[in-house]
Write an enzyme that holds these catalytic residues in place. Sequence first.
Site, PDB file in Angstrom:
ATOM      1  N   HIS A  63       0.844  -1.195   0.000  1.00 40.04           N
ATOM      2  CA  HIS A  63       0.000   0.000   0.000  1.00 40.04           C
ATOM      3  C   HIS A  63       0.877   1.242   0.000  1.00 40.04           C
ATOM      4  O   HIS A  63       1.951   1.245   0.598  1.00 40.04           O
ATOM      5  CB  HIS A  63      -0.925   0.027   1.229  1.00 40.04           C
ATOM      6  CG  HIS A  63      -2.077   0.959   1.054  1.00 40.04           C
ATOM      7  ND1 HIS A  63      -2.004   2.293   1.383  1.00 40.04           N
ATOM      8  CD2 HIS A  63      -3.320   0.748   0.545  1.00 40.04           C
ATOM      9  CE1 HIS A  63      -3.166   2.862   1.091  1.00 40.04           C
ATOM     10  NE2 HIS A  63      -3.982   1.956   0.578  1.00 40.04           N
TER      11      HIS A  63
ATOM     12  N   GLU B 225      -7.831  -5.506  -0.023  1.00 37.66           N
ATOM     13  CA  GLU B 225      -8.424  -6.259  -1.125  1.00 37.66           C
ATOM     14  C   GLU B 225      -8.261  -7.775  -0.958  1.00 37.66           C
ATOM     15  O   GLU B 225      -9.037  -8.541  -1.516  1.00 37.66           O
ATOM     16  CB  GLU B 225      -7.869  -5.743  -2.449  1.00 37.66           C
ATOM     17  CG  GLU B 225      -8.052  -4.223  -2.518  1.00 37.66           C
ATOM     18  CD  GLU B 225      -8.233  -3.656  -3.886  1.00 37.66           C
ATOM     19  OE1 GLU B 225      -8.047  -4.387  -4.868  1.00 37.66           O
ATOM     20  OE2 GLU B 225      -8.561  -2.468  -3.982  1.00 37.66           O
TER      21      GLU B 225
HETATM   22  C1  COA Z   1      -0.765  -0.938  -3.938  1.00 36.84           C
HETATM   23  C2  COA Z   1       0.485  -0.630  -4.765  1.00 36.84           C
HETATM   24  C3  COA Z   1       0.055  -0.207  -6.160  1.00 36.84           C
HETATM   25  C4  COA Z   1       1.250   0.511  -4.071  1.00 36.84           C
HETATM   26  O1  COA Z   1       2.228   0.949  -4.949  1.00 36.84           O
HETATM   27  P1  COA Z   1       3.410   1.949  -4.532  1.00 36.84           P
HETATM   28  O2  COA Z   1       3.052   2.746  -3.342  1.00 36.84           O
HETATM   29  O3  COA Z   1       3.788   2.690  -5.755  1.00 36.84           O
HETATM   30  O4  COA Z   1       4.554   0.979  -4.075  1.00 36.84           O
HETATM   31  P2  COA Z   1       5.756   0.502  -4.983  1.00 36.84           P
HETATM   32  O5  COA Z   1       5.204  -0.128  -6.226  1.00 36.84           O
HETATM   33  O6  COA Z   1       6.720   1.638  -5.134  1.00 36.84           O
HETATM   34  O7  COA Z   1       6.377  -0.622  -4.088  1.00 36.84           O
HETATM   35  C5  COA Z   1       7.491  -0.435  -3.231  1.00 36.84           C
HETATM   36  C6  COA Z   1       8.283  -1.699  -3.215  1.00 36.84           C
HETATM   37  O8  COA Z   1       7.482  -2.783  -2.757  1.00 36.84           O
HETATM   38  C7  COA Z   1       7.325  -3.775  -3.772  1.00 36.84           C
HETATM   39  N1  COA Z   1       5.919  -4.193  -3.761  1.00 36.84           N
HETATM   40  C8  COA Z   1       4.856  -3.407  -3.481  1.00 36.84           C
HETATM   41  N2  COA Z   1       3.722  -4.130  -3.549  1.00 36.84           N
HETATM   42  C9  COA Z   1       4.090  -5.368  -3.891  1.00 36.84           C
HETATM   43  C10 COA Z   1       3.359  -6.546  -4.119  1.00 36.84           C
HETATM   44  N3  COA Z   1       2.024  -6.567  -4.007  1.00 36.84           N
HETATM   45  N4  COA Z   1       4.035  -7.654  -4.466  1.00 36.84           N
HETATM   46  C11 COA Z   1       5.374  -7.622  -4.581  1.00 36.84           C
HETATM   47  N5  COA Z   1       6.135  -6.544  -4.364  1.00 36.84           N
HETATM   48  C12 COA Z   1       5.483  -5.421  -4.021  1.00 36.84           C
HETATM   49  C13 COA Z   1       7.676  -3.094  -5.068  1.00 36.84           C
HETATM   50  O9  COA Z   1       8.149  -4.013  -6.014  1.00 36.84           O
HETATM   51  C14 COA Z   1       8.740  -2.134  -4.607  1.00 36.84           C
HETATM   52  O10 COA Z   1       9.931  -2.854  -4.399  1.00 36.84           O
HETATM   53  P3  COA Z   1      11.356  -2.254  -4.823  1.00 36.84           P
HETATM   54  O11 COA Z   1      11.485  -0.929  -4.084  1.00 36.84           O
HETATM   55  O12 COA Z   1      12.299  -3.287  -4.366  1.00 36.84           O
HETATM   56  O13 COA Z   1      11.263  -2.063  -6.303  1.00 36.84           O
HETATM   57  C15 COA Z   1       1.407  -1.873  -4.834  1.00 36.84           C
HETATM   58  O14 COA Z   1       1.735  -2.276  -3.538  1.00 36.84           O
HETATM   59  C16 COA Z   1       0.775  -3.018  -5.610  1.00 36.84           C
HETATM   60  O15 COA Z   1       0.909  -3.078  -6.832  1.00 36.84           O
HETATM   61  N6  COA Z   1       0.058  -3.972  -4.924  1.00 36.84           N
HETATM   62  C17 COA Z   1      -0.623  -5.046  -5.606  1.00 36.84           C
HETATM   63  C18 COA Z   1      -1.992  -4.583  -6.110  1.00 36.84           C
HETATM   64  C19 COA Z   1      -2.991  -4.394  -4.999  1.00 36.84           C
HETATM   65  O16 COA Z   1      -3.140  -5.214  -4.100  1.00 36.84           O
HETATM   66  N7  COA Z   1      -3.711  -3.259  -5.091  1.00 36.84           N
HETATM   67  C20 COA Z   1      -4.728  -2.907  -4.102  1.00 36.84           C
HETATM   68  C21 COA Z   1      -4.288  -1.741  -3.256  1.00 36.84           C
HETATM   69  S1  COA Z   1      -5.421  -1.425  -1.923  1.00 36.84           S
END
Ligand code: COA
Length: 387
Positions: free
Chosen positions: A269, A331
Amino acid sequence: MNANANPTPDNTAKTFSPGLEGVTACRTRLSEVLGKEGKLILAGHNAVNLAENNTIEEVWFLLHEGRLPNPAELAAFKAKVEKLGVLPADEVNLIKKLRGPEPLSAFRTALSAISNKRGYKPWLNRPVEEVTEEVIALCALAPAIVEVLHTGRRPRVKTLNSGYAERYLWGVSGKKPSPEDLRAVETYLILTMDHGLNASTFASRVTASTGADVGAALTSGVATLSGPLHGGAPGPVLDMLDAIGTCENADAWVRAQLAAKIPLMGFGHRIYRTDDPRAMTLKRVAERQNGPRIELAKVTEQAALKALEEKQIQRAAAENKPVRTLRVNVEFWTAVALEHVGIPRNLFSSTFCVSRIIGWGEHIVEQIKDNKIYRPLSQYTGEMPAE
Ligand SMILES: CC(C)(COP(=O)(O)OP(=O)(O)OC[C@H]1O[C@@H](n2cnc3c(N)ncnc32)[C@H](O)[C@@H]1OP(=O)(O)O)[C@@H](O)C(=O)NCCC(=O)NCCS
């Protein structure tokens, strides 16, 4: 500056924040996400308490008025939402024509089409009370729109005085819900009703900030949900549990996904650095339901948390950066709880919409009352013309 010098990009005072992370773009009294503490506040109240004890109409009124209703106000507001939630026959026919393979896309089009058909105009230079009534009217229709898109028929007749959550669950499951199922859905709908300046709420506010009609602003919110990163994860969470199949397989499966750089749906998140309170509340709901998926879901959650933590620790050490805490998000447990009450997985995003549309609506009204058009800057990285 020499007027004949070659122009250079004006990037001097621009701070670039990818994804607007850490940027404050509006003021709101509607909700506050406390990411470090793992708390969600809705208009001065703890969202978990509201979700466990109140109804949608009470919380909607709270967001709208800034305080909970007394019994007479609640009865009046509930009756108003129920009345506004009835689709006229011509709108039912319009919605039927929009049915397609992706219910959320059809919902987006239906909302836009109804707003257009009703002749809702840009809000600029119109009385805010009139525009607010249009917002409430469109939000109140959400359960009935999803029902028509799902069944292809006009909405079933429900008991008079049934609430927003009951009408929704009744409509999509085809039967009057049990008190337990209704409470589960009402809990979910309240927990997800508003959540700070998330992508869809921001989109709605940006559109509203141009003076747009409220149908356009709400439709912008729906449009953002077509991407699985926001509101679209519960369906893929069930796909993941299906693919894992057995508890023994969970650990290897999640590690293989991470090795292939595929994000685990239902984890991570932008704001929470500890447990998402909505996820924890829905986990309790799923535990009470005690359905056939519960063991697999719990084992998968633990396997994923362990694998994500190990990966983040390794990345942080290799790149000399702080460890990003990744926890289960709302979720993951939404998927388990909603499946149990009989909502099909292709309606999960629409169900999220039925909840969050109320938050978008209140943000739109807030934006309208204190408007400044959104117009951030960009850093130019292209070529400059040679003189
Ligand atoms: C929710 C989400 C979009 C947040 O994105 P964000 O704040 O931009 O976070 P980031 O994508 O920058 O993630 C930070 C780090 O955690 C990792 N990470 C974050 N969520 C992850 C996940 N669900 N699975 C694997 N790795 C994850 C990223 O790869 C990144 O790693 P790195 O710094 O080594 O590259 C992201 O966590 C995600 O894609 N989750 C899966 C989809 C989901 O469940 N969405 C519902 C949200 S309520």
